[in-house]
Enzyme design. Structure first.
Site, PDB file in Angstrom:
ATOM      1  N   GLU A 148      24.263 -22.283   6.959  1.00  0.00           N
ATOM      2  CA  GLU A 148      22.954 -22.838   6.601  1.00  0.00           C
ATOM      3  C   GLU A 148      22.875 -23.165   5.109  1.00  0.00           C
ATOM      4  O   GLU A 148      23.171 -22.322   4.259  1.00  0.00           O
ATOM      5  CB  GLU A 148      21.842 -21.857   6.979  1.00  0.00           C
ATOM      6  N   ASP A 152      18.843 -14.215  18.043  1.00  0.00           N
ATOM      7  CA  ASP A 152      18.930 -13.550  16.747  1.00  0.00           C
ATOM      8  C   ASP A 152      18.650 -12.058  16.867  1.00  0.00           C
ATOM      9  O   ASP A 152      17.726 -11.643  17.582  1.00  0.00           O
ATOM     10  CB  ASP A 152      17.909 -14.138  15.772  1.00  0.00           C
ATOM     11  N   GLU A 180      23.228 -11.951  10.562  1.00  0.00           N
ATOM     12  CA  GLU A 180      23.395 -12.561   9.241  1.00  0.00           C
ATOM     13  C   GLU A 180      24.199 -11.646   8.330  1.00  0.00           C
ATOM     14  O   GLU A 180      23.868 -10.470   8.180  1.00  0.00           O
ATOM     15  CB  GLU A 180      22.029 -12.833   8.602  1.00  0.00           C
TER      16      GLU A 180
END
Length: 265
Positions: free
Chosen positions: A183, A85, A116
């Site tokens: 998600e 990440d 993201e």
């Protein structure tokens, strides 16, 4: 499948209908077990801010934290592909993103970096991939935007939001993303996105129709106080952590996890 997993392997698995088993990983001890148990993708997640550092969210995790934990995982992994990440505010501009992505690869040993966001990050994804670093996108519930989206909850519930999600997914793919994490979205929406894209889609709380599944290691071992709807305690009924991880891999591969009770409709 014992050979080294690469981005090409993941795409072949999608094409052949072989489910991709993924777990978060933060240190050498667990990474060795996960790799031996057949986990295909190890995600060095900024979730370490919550499960290791004890915070309520992921926002305090730094790029130095991510490099350190990525190095621990990459140093002992033989087979699994390692996705790391990029933490909060480490990719606010394309140039900053490229520099931090390069550090995760060169210093941390990551194979892929994850960010993201949707269409607004297409320029960033394009720049990173043009410099030879694969990118994994992340849509749906994006924990780094937790204050903006108002908490942890199911995303893309309305038809309009689902269509926006599809547009973002296509934009990331077009920009060069090699895979995508979805998600906490309804399973029907995740199924549509998975079918729409040529790249692998990894679900967490996104139903059984994704190309693979990922869980937070500490959740699937029952080590976190609150069990999420989309997770399951795989240590329960098994004699060891290794057996629990192996059982998770098997259930993902044979399509028995997640069940409808672990999904959002």
């Amino acid at each position: 499948m014992n050979q080294k997993i690469t981005i090409n392997t993941l795409k072949e698995m999608k094409e052949e209908g072989i489910k991709i088993a993924c777990l978060t990983s933060y240190d050498a001890c667990f990474a060795k077990l996960q790799d031996k148990a057949g986990v295909d993708l190890l995600l060095v997640g900024d979730s370490l801010g919550m499960v290791l550092q004890g915070d309520d969210n992921t926002l305090k995790v730094t790029i130095s934290d991510m490099i350190y934990h990525s190095r621990l995982v990459s140093g002992v992994t033989q087979r699994a592909i390692i996705v790391s990440d990029m933490p909060f505010m480490s990719y606010s501009t394309p140039a900053q993103a490229l520099g931090n992505a390069a550090r995760l690869v060169s210093e941390g040993g990551a194979h892929v970096v994850k960010i993201e966001g949707g269409d607004e990050l297409s320029q960033t994804v394009r720049l990173i991939t043009q410099h030879g670093i694969p990118v994994c996108g992340h849509l749906g519930l994006t924990p780094q935007s937790i204050h903006q989206i108002g908490g942890f909850g199911v995303q893309a519930v309305s038809n309009k939001a689902a269509k926006e999600l599809e547009k973002d997914a296509l934009s990331l793919q077009e920009a060069g993303a090699s895979c995508l994490v979805l998600e906490c979205v309804p399973s029907s929406t995740a199924a549509s996105v998975t079918k729409l894209l040529d790249i692998p889609v990894i679900g967490i709380g996104a139903g059984i129709y994704c190309d693979g599944q990922v869980l937070v290691l500490h959740d699937m071992l029952g080590l976190t106080p609150k069990q999420h709807k989309f997770s399951k305690n795989f240590l329960s009924g098994n004699d060891s952590i290794f057996d629990a991880i192996e059982e998770y891999v098997n259930q993902v591969k044979n399509n028995s996890f997640p069940t409808p009770s672990n999904s959002y409709e």
